[in-house]
Design a protein around this motif. Structure first.
Motif, mmCIF file in Angstrom:
data_model
loop_
_atom_site.group_PDB
_atom_site.id
_atom_site.type_symbol
_atom_site.label_atom_id
_atom_site.label_comp_id
_atom_site.label_asym_id
_atom_site.label_seq_id
_atom_site.Cartn_x
_atom_site.Cartn_y
_atom_site.Cartn_z
ATOM 1 N N GLU A 137 -13.498 -4.098 -9.365
ATOM 2 C CA GLU A 137 -12.551 -5.028 -10.124
ATOM 3 C C GLU A 137 -12.619 -6.523 -9.638
ATOM 4 N N ALA A 138 -12.798 -6.499 -8.199
ATOM 5 C CA ALA A 138 -13.071 -7.734 -7.622
ATOM 6 C C ALA A 138 -14.104 -8.609 -7.871
ATOM 7 N N ILE A 139 -15.240 -7.864 -8.299
ATOM 8 C CA ILE A 139 -16.403 -8.648 -8.687
ATOM 9 C C ILE A 139 -16.174 -9.172 -10.138
ATOM 10 N N GLY A 140 -15.465 -8.173 -11.007
ATOM 11 C CA GLY A 140 -15.397 -8.672 -12.515
ATOM 12 C C GLY A 140 -14.153 -10.005 -12.444
ATOM 13 N N ALA A 141 -13.509 -10.033 -11.424
ATOM 14 C CA ALA A 141 -12.581 -11.074 -11.389
ATOM 15 C C ALA A 141 -12.952 -12.363 -10.726
ATOM 16 N N GLY A 142 -14.342 -12.311 -9.997
ATOM 17 C CA GLY A 142 -14.983 -13.301 -9.502
ATOM 18 C C GLY A 142 -14.636 -13.493 -8.054
ATOM 19 N N LYS A 143 -13.915 -12.600 -7.604
ATOM 20 C CA LYS A 143 -13.701 -12.802 -6.001
ATOM 21 C C LYS A 143 -14.661 -12.242 -5.164
ATOM 22 N N LEU A 144 -15.244 -10.988 -5.296
ATOM 23 C CA LEU A 144 -16.313 -10.525 -4.380
ATOM 24 C C LEU A 144 -17.685 -10.654 -5.032
ATOM 25 N N SER A 145 -18.747 -11.113 -4.358
ATOM 26 C CA SER A 145 -20.010 -11.671 -5.157
ATOM 27 C C SER A 145 -20.890 -10.379 -5.350
ATOM 28 N N GLY A 146 -20.731 -9.333 -4.639
ATOM 29 C CA GLY A 146 -21.614 -8.154 -4.987
ATOM 30 C C GLY A 146 -21.196 -7.100 -4.048
ATOM 31 N N THR A 147 -21.885 -5.779 -4.371
ATOM 32 C CA THR A 147 -21.642 -4.604 -3.574
ATOM 33 C C THR A 147 -22.853 -3.809 -3.758
ATOM 34 N N VAL A 148 -22.872 -2.749 -3.232
ATOM 35 C CA VAL A 148 -23.961 -1.675 -3.270
ATOM 36 C C VAL A 148 -23.450 -0.195 -3.770
ATOM 37 N N SER A 149 -24.019 0.235 -4.615
ATOM 38 C CA SER A 149 -23.551 1.541 -5.085
ATOM 39 C C SER A 149 -24.352 2.771 -4.397
ATOM 40 N N GLN A 150 -23.910 3.388 -3.569
ATOM 41 C CA GLN A 150 -24.472 4.425 -2.971
ATOM 42 C C GLN A 150 -24.434 5.804 -3.922
ATOM 43 N N ASN A 151 -23.986 5.647 -5.117
ATOM 44 C CA ASN A 151 -23.797 6.698 -6.031
ATOM 45 C C ASN A 151 -23.025 7.852 -5.681
ATOM 46 N N VAL A 152 -21.742 7.424 -5.254
ATOM 47 C CA VAL A 152 -20.758 8.414 -5.047
ATOM 48 C C VAL A 152 -20.879 9.836 -5.759
ATOM 49 N N ASP A 153 -20.756 9.762 -6.904
ATOM 50 C CA ASP A 153 -20.698 10.956 -7.691
ATOM 51 C C ASP A 153 -21.848 11.859 -7.665
ATOM 52 N N ALA A 154 -23.043 11.348 -7.378
ATOM 53 C CA ALA A 154 -24.262 12.068 -6.959
ATOM 54 C C ALA A 154 -24.059 12.788 -5.363
ATOM 55 N N GLN A 155 -23.824 11.970 -4.560
ATOM 56 C CA GLN A 155 -23.549 12.292 -3.558
ATOM 57 C C GLN A 155 -22.296 13.851 -3.340
ATOM 58 N N ALA A 156 -21.314 13.350 -3.954
ATOM 59 C CA ALA A 156 -20.472 14.585 -4.053
ATOM 60 C C ALA A 156 -20.849 15.728 -4.625
#
Length: 403
Positions: free
Chosen positions: A225-244
């Motif tokens: 949500e913060a990326i969409g709002a322009g507050k966070l520049s980027g992150t990395v998805s470790q594919n939590v659904d795949a892990q779970a």
């Protein structure tokens, strides 16, 4: 007379059978705890100093596996996100115009393999990694911004440890960022965090320098949500659904009697008997008995693809004919942002689909006893999933499963 003798003989046999069970500790139909499936997840059993995998724990029995993500690959993904962002940035990113890009680094846990990999990945991308295992040591690097080469300096890197001793602490990051902003002023051009929780903590600092790009890791809902709002520049998805799902599917496969490659392939990289298959990419590392999810970068161009509610449509409800099994699962810290807001909801979504009755116990992120003391009544469970407080605590759990 004959009937009386037969009845008496039956009673003697029954008593003998009961005595045999009592002496042996279990009947032929009872599986001992030491022989049940055991899956470590998210925190790989390892030496906190050297990073060497604890193969004693991983070889506890032939039904022991680890499920996580490609930590080294994830660090590289975060590093690429950062340099790609800088490559197209304007010269104004160098806030004081000194030709140096100064950055701050929020470190999660110096004794955690994932934290080390993320720190290394970011530093390698910026040229500041000197090969040292000391998290406080870095060297001068360089980066290209709009065709011009800039020096890169790590102003400070710090492990975010809370007052209670918990690691990856968002509140500690808020306090550190407040102090950094005062100490370094316009020398700060970039902030990098080992996870989203600490990155969001930095943004909570009242004096966070406006417009300074900041990168996290985990793709938590609030970070997306913060990326969409322009507050966070980027992150990395470790594919939590795949892990779970992989954590639960490996357990399901073992409980269903699968062996060999079927344990880490069926329902994961190939469809299982019911047609289920994880959609994200997974790989198996035989040397460490590890099932790993691949990482993907998230930024302003694709953040909508990672919004909450996008569950894996490749996993559907198992039929009633597949027996429900009971699994106890530990989470090292109830306050961990990634585990509580992303991993646990995913587990709770997929467990019923795989006919798994999940009991979750959570620790305080500081003392192993906070998990171990709740890791009880083990005979009543069919399998175990463990997320340790400390990565070298595997034997503390297996010791409780010896009988």
């Amino acid at each position: 007379m004959k009937k009386t003798i037969l009845v008496a003989s039956a009673a003697v046999l029954a008593a003998a059978s009961m005595m045999s069970c009592s002496k042996g500790g279990a009947s032929k139909n009872v599986t001992l705890n030491k022989d049940k499936p055991l899956v470590f997840f998210n925190r790989q059993p390892s030496d906190p100093t050297t990073g060497a995998i604890d193969m004693d724990s991983m070889n506890w029995n032939d039904k022991t596996y680890y499920v996580g993500f490609d930590a080294a690959g994830g660090g590289a993904v975060q590093g690429k996100l950062i340099v790609d962002y800088l490559a197209s940035a304007s010269a104004s990113i160098d806030r004081n115009g000194d030709g140096v890009i100064g950055y701050l680094l929020c470190i999660g846990d110096v004794g955690h393999n994932d934290s080390k990999a993320r720190t290394e990945g970011a530093r390698k991308a910026l040229g500041t990694w000197d090969g040292s295992t000391d998290p406080t040591v870095s060297k001068e690097g360089s980066v290209t911004i709009s065709g011009k080469t800039y020096k890169v300096v790590e102003l400070e890197g710090k492990a975010m440890t809370g007052t209670d001793g918990s690691t990856w602490n968002a509140n500690a990051a808020t306090e550190a960022m407040g102090n950094w902003a005062t100490k370094y002023g316009d020398q700060i051009d970039l902030v990098i965090s080992n996870n989203d929780g600490m990155a969001m903590g930095c943004l909570q600092a009242s004096n966070y320098p406006a417009g300074v790009p900041i990168f996290g890791y985990d793709a938590n809902a609030d970070a997306i949500e913060a990326i969409g709002a322009g507050k966070l520049s980027g992150t990395v998805s470790q594919n939590v659904d795949a892990q779970a799902t992989a954590t639960l599917q490996v357990i399901r496969n073992l409980l269903d009697g699968l062996t060999g490659a079927d344990v880490y392939q069926k329902g994961l990289t190939t469809p299982d008997a019911n047609g289920n298959k994880v959609s994200a990419d997974l790989e198996y590392i035989a040397s460490t008995k590890a099932v790993l999810a691949k990482n993907t970068g998230v930024n302003a161009s694709n953040w909508k693809d990672y919004t909450a509610g996008n569950r894996d449509k490749g996993i559907k409800q198992l039929p009633d004919s597949v027996p429900t099994k009971k699994v106890i699962l530990t989470i090292y810290n109830s306050a961990d942002n990634f585990l509580s807001s992303s991993y646990l909801p995913a587990l709770q979504y997929y467990a019923p689909l795989l006919n798994i009755d999940l009991t979750v116990v959570q620790g305080d992120g500081q003392n192993e006893a906070s998990c171990l003391d709740k890791f009880t009544n083990l005979n009543s469970f069919d399998a175990y999933a463990i997320n340790m407080v400390k990565t070298n605590s595997g034997s503390n759990y297996t010791d409780k499963l010896k009988y």
